[in-house]
Design an enzyme around this catalytic site. Structure first.
Site, mmCIF file in Angstrom:
data_model
loop_
_atom_site.group_PDB
_atom_site.id
_atom_site.type_symbol
_atom_site.label_atom_id
_atom_site.label_comp_id
_atom_site.label_asym_id
_atom_site.label_seq_id
_atom_site.Cartn_x
_atom_site.Cartn_y
_atom_site.Cartn_z
ATOM 1 N N GLY A 136 0.732 -1.140 0.054
ATOM 2 C CA GLY A 136 -0.087 0.118 0.067
ATOM 3 C C GLY A 136 0.921 1.256 0.069
ATOM 4 O O GLY A 136 1.932 1.177 0.128
ATOM 5 N N GLY A 138 2.518 3.665 1.630
ATOM 6 C CA GLY A 138 3.139 3.966 2.915
ATOM 7 C C GLY A 138 3.658 5.454 3.122
ATOM 8 O O GLY A 138 3.782 5.700 4.343
ATOM 9 N N ARG A 139 3.888 5.956 2.099
ATOM 10 C CA ARG A 139 4.254 7.626 2.017
ATOM 11 C C ARG A 139 3.743 8.173 1.002
ATOM 12 O O ARG A 139 4.216 9.376 0.731
ATOM 13 C CB ARG A 139 5.726 7.800 2.100
ATOM 14 C CG ARG A 139 6.554 7.041 1.179
ATOM 15 C CD ARG A 139 7.987 7.316 1.447
ATOM 16 N NE ARG A 139 8.590 6.751 0.323
ATOM 17 C CZ ARG A 139 10.171 7.018 0.081
ATOM 18 N NH1 ARG A 139 10.746 7.964 0.971
ATOM 19 N NH2 ARG A 139 10.716 6.352 -0.783
ATOM 20 N N ASP A 171 8.175 6.090 8.730
ATOM 21 C CA ASP A 171 7.654 7.356 9.017
ATOM 22 C C ASP A 171 6.923 8.077 8.052
ATOM 23 O O ASP A 171 6.149 9.120 8.299
ATOM 24 C CB ASP A 171 8.878 8.320 9.636
ATOM 25 C CG ASP A 171 9.930 8.421 8.528
ATOM 26 O OD1 ASP A 171 9.640 8.306 7.206
ATOM 27 O OD2 ASP A 171 10.895 8.960 8.684
ATOM 28 N N GLY A 172 6.709 7.329 6.774
ATOM 29 C CA GLY A 172 5.658 8.268 5.839
ATOM 30 C C GLY A 172 6.294 9.603 5.226
ATOM 31 O O GLY A 172 5.845 10.050 4.426
ATOM 32 N N ARG A 236 -1.868 -0.169 -9.758
ATOM 33 C CA ARG A 236 -0.807 -1.091 -10.007
ATOM 34 C C ARG A 236 -1.131 -2.564 -10.133
ATOM 35 O O ARG A 236 -2.319 -3.080 -9.856
ATOM 36 C CB ARG A 236 0.329 -1.189 -8.777
ATOM 37 C CG ARG A 236 0.700 0.251 -8.443
ATOM 38 C CD ARG A 236 0.729 0.666 -7.133
ATOM 39 N NE ARG A 236 0.811 1.905 -6.865
ATOM 40 C CZ ARG A 236 2.092 2.583 -6.723
ATOM 41 N NH1 ARG A 236 3.172 1.965 -6.758
ATOM 42 N NH2 ARG A 236 2.257 3.850 -6.512
ATOM 43 N N ASP A 306 4.201 -4.347 -7.195
ATOM 44 C CA ASP A 306 3.619 -3.154 -6.655
ATOM 45 C C ASP A 306 4.080 -2.225 -7.386
ATOM 46 O O ASP A 306 3.595 -0.796 -7.128
ATOM 47 C CB ASP A 306 3.644 -3.264 -5.350
ATOM 48 C CG ASP A 306 5.130 -3.239 -4.935
ATOM 49 O OD1 ASP A 306 5.781 -4.168 -5.159
ATOM 50 O OD2 ASP A 306 5.632 -2.068 -4.063
ATOM 51 N N ASN A 307 5.296 -2.022 -8.228
ATOM 52 C CA ASN A 307 5.644 -0.847 -8.978
ATOM 53 C C ASN A 307 5.342 -0.982 -10.386
ATOM 54 O O ASN A 307 6.343 -0.336 -11.080
ATOM 55 C CB ASN A 307 7.146 -0.721 -8.822
ATOM 56 C CG ASN A 307 7.685 -0.568 -7.249
ATOM 57 O OD1 ASN A 307 6.639 -0.101 -6.441
ATOM 58 N ND2 ASN A 307 8.711 -0.777 -6.916
#
Length: 554
Positions: A136, A138-139, A171-172, A236, A306-307
């Site tokens: 997902g 994440g940032r 930490d996003g 994706r 996922d990319n």
């Protein structure tokens, strides 16, 4: 599958909309908009199931395609580092908006944009060939979709703007170093004519972020930054995989996601046996894309599922690299070093493997049969070879594909570690004249063929003689061929050392080199007198870790 190169813009370049005509002949310029006037739509949120929770506690998000979450990165007098006028044109955004004092506040996420509805997307993926489960955004947080005056839909996404439920232990946030690379490469790839996500702007947050660049225990503070990425969609392969992996309960989401993306982004398939036609088109767009990468020597570095964009766009610029010396086994990713799964030569085969993983969930959801899934992968292979052969033929200025000539050339380039970009640019200076004396045959290429001994010189002379025979047979006048070759062989590519030079000055608060580099990379096929230094070979310092190679977290 072939190990190196690619085609000219074809039918699937349409994955990326052409730049808007601004007051050209026969085209009325659209009205330029202020940020407050952007025409937002939220089809993804409206048409697909969402997470009932809106907190950012890391967790498994079940039965949902997204979680509503707002940007939360702390800022302190954020500054606009760089911006793209051509991306503003896609949104009908007035270029004067970049000069607003509050612009960096909006694009750092500190001030919400009027009409936006932020969310983070849920997806999974195979990482280095192993199923990783839920990943997902994440940032990255999508602000919504802007529908422009031509009816094109563009998602705006802030990368590095804080935690989401998908951040796991991270930490996003993002650092200036990696954000400059993503911003510049998004626009450089567009300049090369390669389908890609775009970047509207890059903002430095004014706050520090701690990063351990090489995972060696030496963490340090770096300037924080946020990129605004722009694409018709950020869906994706992993967006489909995650729901199929969760069994019967979520398999219906795979169907809904397929219907959604066909309706919004593949409307020409609506009246066909649409699921199979769509899967085939995704495979063909992906093949086209990777063939284009091979043509310019681009190595993505992290081709996890996922990319991989379902629109056939280059997405997620991490530890990427363009070839300097031709090396089929080159990988720019330190994490990939042990097996070199994602090295330059492997990209076409990895693309095929990823397409097979994408077809799996569609098959599980009974959108396509097993036979149709096999056909999808077959179409990938056929499309890749067609496009690869087409681009290599054009790179050599020939009228027909010559496998033996191209294989011998790639072998010579690898043996002598010849600069891939500069060699092909110089090749257009070779004349179709069989009467050139042997001792003059390599003169047009001498700037690329450095330090080669007698034996290698003979190998190159032999190749050039065969090449000239092909040129003579093609019958294309030298000047016409040179112009055609220069339109597919760039003079300028975004070499890692150029990025690093721009990063070094930006970290000192001087953004001019980032902006200059952007300008050069927007027209990579043009000579651009006075900019020749940007076509130079990498200096010795460019081969240190952190410049020629980076980690996934970079």
């Amino acid at each position: 599958m072939a190990s190196a190169a690619a085609p000219a813009p074809g039918p699937h370049a349409a994955a990326e909309a052409p730049p808007v005509a601004v007051g050209g002949e026969g085209a009325a310029a659209p009205r330029r908009l202020a940020l407050e006037e952007l025409p937002w739509d939220h089809s993804f949120v409206r048409e697909l199931p969402g997470d009932p929770r809106s907190d950012t506690i890391p967790r498994e998000v079940l039965h949902a395609c997204y979680s509503k979450v707002s940007p939360s990165a702390k800022v302190d007098n954020p500054k606009l580092v760089a911006w793209s006028d051509s991306v503003a044109d896609l949104l009908d955004l007035d270029h004067n908006e970049f000069e607003r004092p509050d612009f960096p506040q909006f694009f750092s996420g500190a001030t919400p944009l009027v009409g936006s509805l932020p969310y983070a997307q849920c997806y999974g993926g195979h990482q280095f060939g192993v199923w990783a489960g839920q990943l997902g955004d994440g940032r990255a947080i999508t602000l919504g979709e802007v529908v422009n005056s031509r009816g094109e839909r563009w998602e705006l996404q802030l990368k590095g703007c804080g935690k989401t439920p998908y951040s796991r232990f991270a930490d996003g946030l993002a650092v200036l170093r990696s954000s400059i690379r993503e911003f510049l490469c998004s626009e450089a790839m567009h300049g090369l004519g390669i389908p890609t996500t775009r970047a509207l702007c890059l903002v430095e947050t004014g706050k520090s972020v701690v990063r351990d660049m090489f995972y060696d225990g030496n963490a340090k503070e770096e300037p924080g930054a946020i990129v605004c990425r722009v694409a018709p969609s950020f869906l994706r392969f992993g967006s489909y995989q995650i729901h199929a992996s969760r069994g019967k309960e979520d398999i219906e989401i795979v169907r809904r996601l397929a219907d959604y993306v066909i309706r919004q982004h593949f409307p020409h398939l609506e009246n066909m046996k649409k699921s199979e036609a769509w899967a085939v088109e995704v495979a063909e767009r992906t093949a086209y894309l990777i063939a284009r990468w091979q043509g310019v020597g681009f190595t993505h570095g992290v081709l996890n599922t996922d990319n991989m964009s379902v629109l056939g766009l280059t997405i997620d610029y991490g530890p990427f690299g363009f070839l300097d010396a031709f090396d089929p086994s080159y990988t720019p990713n330190t994490t990939d070093l042990p097996g070199k799964r994602y090295c330059f030569a492997n990209q076409p085969d990895v693309g095929l493997w990823n397409i097979a993983q994408f077809a799996g969930p569609l098959s599980s959801a009974e959108l396509i049969s097993k036979d149709e899934a096999n056909y999808v992968t077959e179409r990938y292979g056929t499309k890749f070879m067609d496009e690869y052969q087409s681009i290599m033929t054009k790179k050599l200025g020939l009228t027909k594909y010559n496998k033996q000539l191209i294989s011998k050339l790639l072998n010579n380039l690898a043996v002598d570690k010849v600069d891939y970009t500069n060699f092909f640019r110089l090749l257009s200076n070779v004349k179709a004249d069989p009467g050139i004396p042997e001792n003059e045959l390599l003169v047009p290429l001498k700037a690329a063929l450095l330090d080669i001994g007698k034996e290698r010189k003979e190998a190159w002379i032999s190749w050039v003689q065969t090449y000239i025979e092909e040129l003579v047979e093609s019958g294309i006048p030298d000047e016409e061929r040179k112009a055609a070759m220069n339109s597919v062989n760039p003079k300028y590519i975004l070499r890692n050392y150029l990025c690093q030079s721009a990063i070094d000055t930006a970290e000192q608060g001087d953004y001019e080199e980032v902006r200059r580099l952007l300008k050069v990379m927007q027209n990579p096929y043009d000579e651009q007198p006075g900019m020749e230094k940007y076509a130079r070979l990498p200096p010795a310092w460019a081969y240190r870790p952190g410049v020629c190679m980076l980690s996934c977290s970079s």
